[in-house]
Write a protein that holds these residues in place. Structure first.
Motif, PDB file in Angstrom:
ATOM      1  N   GLN B 288       0.843  -1.194   0.000  1.00  0.00           N
ATOM      2  CA  GLN B 288       0.000   0.000   0.000  1.00  0.00           C
ATOM      3  C   GLN B 288       0.879   1.244   0.000  1.00  0.00           C
ATOM      4  O   GLN B 288       1.989   1.197   0.530  1.00  0.00           O
ATOM      5  CB  GLN B 288      -0.878   0.002   1.264  1.00  0.00           C
ATOM      6  CG  GLN B 288      -1.904  -1.122   1.262  1.00  0.00           C
ATOM      7  CD  GLN B 288      -2.185  -1.630   2.666  1.00  0.00           C
ATOM      8  OE1 GLN B 288      -2.834  -0.977   3.456  1.00  0.00           O
ATOM      9  NE2 GLN B 288      -1.658  -2.799   2.975  1.00  0.00           N
ATOM     10  N   TYR B 289       0.363   2.331  -0.545  1.00  0.00           N
ATOM     11  CA  TYR B 289       1.220   3.513  -0.654  1.00  0.00           C
ATOM     12  C   TYR B 289       1.536   4.107   0.706  1.00  0.00           C
ATOM     13  O   TYR B 289       2.505   4.818   0.872  1.00  0.00           O
ATOM     14  CB  TYR B 289       0.583   4.554  -1.594  1.00  0.00           C
ATOM     15  CG  TYR B 289      -0.167   5.669  -0.910  1.00  0.00           C
ATOM     16  CD1 TYR B 289       0.481   6.891  -0.652  1.00  0.00           C
ATOM     17  CD2 TYR B 289      -1.493   5.535  -0.512  1.00  0.00           C
ATOM     18  CE1 TYR B 289      -0.193   7.916  -0.013  1.00  0.00           C
ATOM     19  CE2 TYR B 289      -2.157   6.543   0.128  1.00  0.00           C
ATOM     20  CZ  TYR B 289      -1.512   7.733   0.372  1.00  0.00           C
ATOM     21  OH  TYR B 289      -2.166   8.759   1.015  1.00  0.00           O
ATOM     22  N   GLU B 290       0.732   3.771   1.742  1.00  0.00           N
ATOM     23  CA  GLU B 290       1.013   4.270   3.084  1.00  0.00           C
ATOM     24  C   GLU B 290       2.237   3.592   3.697  1.00  0.00           C
ATOM     25  O   GLU B 290       2.814   4.112   4.643  1.00  0.00           O
ATOM     26  CB  GLU B 290      -0.188   4.028   4.017  1.00  0.00           C
ATOM     27  CG  GLU B 290      -1.427   4.837   3.672  1.00  0.00           C
ATOM     28  CD  GLU B 290      -2.398   4.050   2.823  1.00  0.00           C
ATOM     29  OE1 GLU B 290      -1.941   3.206   2.014  1.00  0.00           O
ATOM     30  OE2 GLU B 290      -3.608   4.270   2.947  1.00  0.00           O
ATOM     31  N   CYS B 291       2.603   2.421   3.186  1.00  0.00           N
ATOM     32  CA  CYS B 291       3.717   1.669   3.775  1.00  0.00           C
ATOM     33  C   CYS B 291       5.018   2.417   3.521  1.00  0.00           C
ATOM     34  O   CYS B 291       5.393   2.644   2.385  1.00  0.00           O
ATOM     35  CB  CYS B 291       3.798   0.266   3.166  1.00  0.00           C
ATOM     36  SG  CYS B 291       5.272  -0.624   3.675  1.00  0.00           S
ATOM     37  N   ILE B 292       5.698   2.813   4.615  1.00  0.00           N
ATOM     38  CA  ILE B 292       6.942   3.551   4.444  1.00  0.00           C
ATOM     39  C   ILE B 292       8.161   2.628   4.447  1.00  0.00           C
ATOM     40  O   ILE B 292       9.293   3.085   4.470  1.00  0.00           O
ATOM     41  CB  ILE B 292       7.118   4.651   5.522  1.00  0.00           C
ATOM     42  CG1 ILE B 292       7.102   4.042   6.917  1.00  0.00           C
ATOM     43  CG2 ILE B 292       6.056   5.725   5.377  1.00  0.00           C
ATOM     44  CD1 ILE B 292       7.547   5.007   7.997  1.00  0.00           C
ATOM     45  N   GLY B 293       7.912   1.327   4.433  1.00  0.00           N
ATOM     46  CA  GLY B 293       9.022   0.380   4.328  1.00  0.00           C
ATOM     47  C   GLY B 293       9.918   0.362   5.547  1.00  0.00           C
ATOM     48  O   GLY B 293      11.124   0.181   5.436  1.00  0.00           O
ATOM     49  N   CYS B 294       9.341   0.548   6.750  1.00  0.00           N
ATOM     50  CA  CYS B 294      10.177   0.620   7.948  1.00  0.00           C
ATOM     51  C   CYS B 294      10.500  -0.765   8.481  1.00  0.00           C
ATOM     52  O   CYS B 294      11.360  -0.918   9.331  1.00  0.00           O
ATOM     53  CB  CYS B 294       9.491   1.447   9.027  1.00  0.00           C
ATOM     54  SG  CYS B 294       8.046   0.638   9.722  1.00  0.00           S
TER      55      CYS B 294
END
Lengths: 99, 472
Positions: B288-294
């Protein structure tokens, strides 16, 4: 409301930053004369004022964009009585609820 | 606007508002430990050691990195840049953009997850929050509790610590643009200038607001990169992925259950991945575009898998093609090399090469010529034609230099005033120069002439500027 505020304030903030950098790189603010006198005496002051002037211009533009985005339904008189309006309709309460 | 005005209770506002704009639910993420959390801690410490420390570093008796806006000079260690060097800033921005594209194509939003200031300051602020208000459960409880002495004390302390951190950040930020040691002395004696004060407070306020309150909303609604990063993605890009092929069907079970026999996947539906997510999404719904890949969900899930005795990696860095079964995880490295990444790498290498070459061969002299606008040309007592110019000469070198000024373009052209000049290190000087020519040699109304400015001690330091010589 928060998101609309972000839409109005944030893009001009980004653009104002870029515009300020470009403008003050091309022109030394101390060389901007008004009736023969430097308009602003300190560079830091000029950069700061420049940034906010650009920001304000952008805010005005974004506000107009939001204003003109209102569709005909939002501008025209609503044919339904308030309590029959669908959930989520901005006109369900009264005219203040819109936008 | 309507005839039938009906009073509606105020409480009806809330649900309607929610449908118009999704009202933000405050997210209190659960702290997580693991490999990726350690990476983030390391990178937070590293980036902030650089950010807070760099302005204090000295070089040749001056601040090593100083973007001196008031003097329109940028100092970066041994190099000094003028507004005329704008092309280097442009080059640097292009390099940064290409590097970002390359990293994104290879491994997704590494920038967002580990080094973006928004992530870093949110992380710092959450450490303070965890320290003063307790873990996510204690914080949720505190959110709900009525205002009493305890809440006031905890919240007050938190904000005090946040504000100190934010002000220090703002002070450091301004310290990049105006000498930080002077700034520190001024701050200590409470004699800061109005503009410096304004920017310290403004940047401090932005830090406090963005890291304390806005948090994931900045990523979701304000960040342009979050919107377009997906165009750099392809099926071979490493992303934080929930592997539904091993996780599904999900469901709770006892540790003793043979989940394979029970027809279950390894996902026990414990919701830890959701609880640790700083943007409040469920990674199991896919990218999802909200995922900041942390990768907080990876750490969280791995802990649970360890407890259950299941293999790690239900949520892991992997590619779309691996999940589709096109190649195993071991094949990821091989797929890093593909046209997209090769093009980014080649472009990056070319521009970086040109950038370094251009910097290395930069001539530390820059001359601009300005014509005297009042009088284009005049006739001297001897019947010669004279033009007056103003040369703006910047000595970009750390050494003083002596320069000779000559002009070409017309036969027997004579430099009348200022055939020589000197400039101190990093000095900008204005010199009036006049050119005198014999009217018999002048063909036409305006003639192209070139000034050559040559350092007397170094043949490489020279600059040429073209301008016009006007006949009567």
């Amino acid at each position: 409301m928060m998101q609309r505020l972000i839409h109005i304030l944030w893009p001009p903030f980004l653009v104002a930053g870029v515009a300020d950098i470009l403008f003050t790189t091309l022109f030394d603010p101390l060389e901007i004369l008004y009736r023969g006198e430097p308009l602003i005496e300190h560079r830091i002051a000029a950069y700061t004022i420049g940034f906010f002037v650009f920001w304000l211009l952008g805010i005005a533009s974004s506000m107009l964009t939001c204003y003109f985005q209102r569709g005909a339904d939002e501008i025209n008189r609503c044919p339904l009585p308030p309590r029959n309006r669908p959930a989520g309709c901005p006109k369900r309460e009264d005219e203040d609820a819109c936008c | 606007m309507t005839d039938d005005k009906q009073a509606t209770p105020a409480s009806a506002d809330a649900p309607i508002e929610q449908q118009l704009y999704a009202i933000r639910q405050k997210i209190q993420p659960r702290a997580v430990h693991g490999v990726f959390a350690n990476w983030r801690i390391a990178l937070v410490l590293l980036t902030q050691a650089v950010y807070y420390g760099l302005p204090w570093l000295q070089w040749d008796n001056r601040q090593a990195v100083l973007f001196d806006l008031a003097a329109r000079k940028f100092y970066i260690f041994g190099l000094v840049f003028w507004p005329q060097d704008f092309v280097y800033l442009t080059g640097l921005l292009i390099l940064s953009a290409l590097a970002l594209f390359l990293f994104t194509a290879v491994a997704g939003r590494l920038w967002c997850g580990y080094v973006c200031p928004q992530t870093v300051y949110t992380e710092l602020f959450m450490w303070v929050e965890e320290w003063l208000e307790g873990d996510h459960l204690a914080r949720k409880k505190l959110d709900k509790s009525p205002w009493n002495a305890n809440k006031l004390r905890r919240r007050g302390l938190k904000h005090l610590a946040w504000i100190v951190l934010a002000l220090w950040t703002g002070f450091t930020f301004v310290g990049y643009f105006t000498p930080i040691q002077t700034l520190g002395a001024e701050a200590a004696s409470l004699s800061l200038g109005p503009w410096e004060t304004f920017w310290i407070l403004f940047y401090g306020f932005a830090t406090w607001g963005n890291a304390g309150f806005m948090r994931e909303q900045v990523c979701k609604y304000m960040c342009p990169y979050a919107r377009f990063q997906s165009v750099m993605f392809d099926s071979d890009t490493l992303t934080v992925t929930y592997d539904s092929s091993i996780g599904e069907p999900r469901g709770p079970r006892s540790k003793k259950t043979d989940y394979k026999a029970a027809g279950l996947g390894t996902c026990i539906d414990c919701n830890v991945c959701v609880q640790v997510c700083p943007t409040g999404i469920d990674i199991r719904n896919g990218l999802q575009y909200e995922c900041i890949g942390c990768a907080a969900c990876i750490d969280g899930c791995d802990q649970i898998m360890d407890k259950m005795g299941y293999p790690r990696g239900l949520i892991r860095y992997t590619t779309e093609n691996v999940v589709k079964g096109k190649y195993p995880d071991a094949g990821i490295i091989k797929h890093v090399l593909r046209p997209r990444t090769l093009i980014y790498t080649v472009l990056l290498a070319l521009i970086a090469g040109a950038f370094v070459y251009s910097l290395a061969t930069r001539v530390p002299l820059r001359v601009d010529v300005v014509r005297d606008r009042a009088a284009l040309s005049k006739e001297t007592d001897e019947g010669m034609i004279e033009n007056v110019y103003r040369l703006q000469l910047i000595n970009m070198d750390g050494q003083p230099h002596r320069y000779t000024i000559s002009a070409q373009g017309i036969d027997d052209l004579e430099v009348a005033a200022a055939r020589e000049t000197t400039a101190a290190p990093f000095q900008t000087i204005d010199i009036p120069v006049s050119l005198i020519a014999d009217p018999e040699e002048l063909k036409g109304r305006s003639i192209e002439v070139t000034f050559t400015i040559q350092a007397t001690d170094d043949p490489r330091i020279r600059d040429e500027v073209a301008t016009k010589f006007f006949n009567r």
